[in-house]
Design an enzyme around this catalytic site. Structure first.
Site, mmCIF file in Angstrom:
data_model
loop_
_atom_site.group_PDB
_atom_site.id
_atom_site.type_symbol
_atom_site.label_atom_id
_atom_site.label_comp_id
_atom_site.label_asym_id
_atom_site.label_seq_id
_atom_site.Cartn_x
_atom_site.Cartn_y
_atom_site.Cartn_z
ATOM 1 N N LEU A 64 27.119 -22.925 83.533
ATOM 2 C CA LEU A 64 27.863 -22.348 82.518
ATOM 3 C C LEU A 64 27.339 -23.211 81.291
ATOM 4 C CD1 LEU A 64 31.540 -21.583 83.930
ATOM 5 C CD2 LEU A 64 29.293 -20.091 83.841
ATOM 6 N N HIS A 123 25.090 -23.847 78.126
ATOM 7 C CA HIS A 123 23.755 -23.124 77.731
ATOM 8 C C HIS A 123 22.586 -23.854 77.512
ATOM 9 C CE1 HIS A 123 27.616 -21.417 75.964
ATOM 10 N NE2 HIS A 123 27.033 -20.230 75.840
ATOM 11 N N ASP A 140 17.870 -46.308 92.008
ATOM 12 C CA ASP A 140 16.833 -46.208 92.941
ATOM 13 C C ASP A 140 15.635 -47.114 92.679
ATOM 14 O OD1 ASP A 140 15.377 -44.440 94.716
ATOM 15 O OD2 ASP A 140 14.191 -43.983 93.234
#
Length: 160
Positions: A75, A77, A128
């Site tokens: 949802l 934009h 990471d």
């Protein structure tokens, strides 16, 4: 379902229609911290992390994350960001790295989600790249620091 802009009359998920909104300059800054041991903090400060320049890689990853926000968050934009900046500050006295993401555009909806996505992706990339030195690292205190523009105007978080 008054009060929830992302639900339609039937209570179903719905993308908000922003077509009637005015285009304004909007910006947001989000911040978060990666807490790590001395080996990680020192390794970064001395450019000794085996996987390479962690800030360069995390910066590009954070920018990509901000640009791809609408692909990740339902949802949201899709936005044509005019600026994304990822910055880092080593804070060895607190065993952490502060990461900020600044996003800006001229548009009809805010960029808080893009800033939050950018800072989280940068933090995850740091994690990471350094996890071999400290698998117990943790990401904390991710939040929006401020936002500017739009109908609601400017907003600034009190001291974090």
């Amino acid at each position: 379902m008054a009060g929830f802009s992302h639900l339609n009359q039937a209570g179903e998920a719905n993308m908000v229609d922003v077509s009637a909104k005015q285009i304004t300059t909007r910006s947001a800054i989000a911040q978060g911290y990666l807490y790590a041991n001395d080996a990680v903090i020192q390794g970064i400060s001395e450019a000794r992390i085996a996987k390479g320049d962690v800030f360069a890689v995390a910066r590009v990853a954070g920018i990509q994350g901000a640009k791809r926000c609408a692909d990740l968050i339902p949802l949201c934009h899709p936005l044509a960001l005019s600026k994304v900046d990822i910055s880092f500050a080593l804070e060895p006295e607190q065993n952490r790295i502060a990461v900020q993401c600044f996003c800006k555009l001229d548009g009809k909806t805010g960029v808080e989600m893009e800033a939050l996505t950018g800072v989280n992706i940068a933090l995850l990339t740091l994690f990471d790249m350094c996890k071999a030195l400290d698998p117990a690292m943790r990401i904390e205190q991710v939040c929006v620091l401020n936002k500017q523009g739009g109908k609601t105007g400017d907003w600034h978080r009190d001291a974090v």
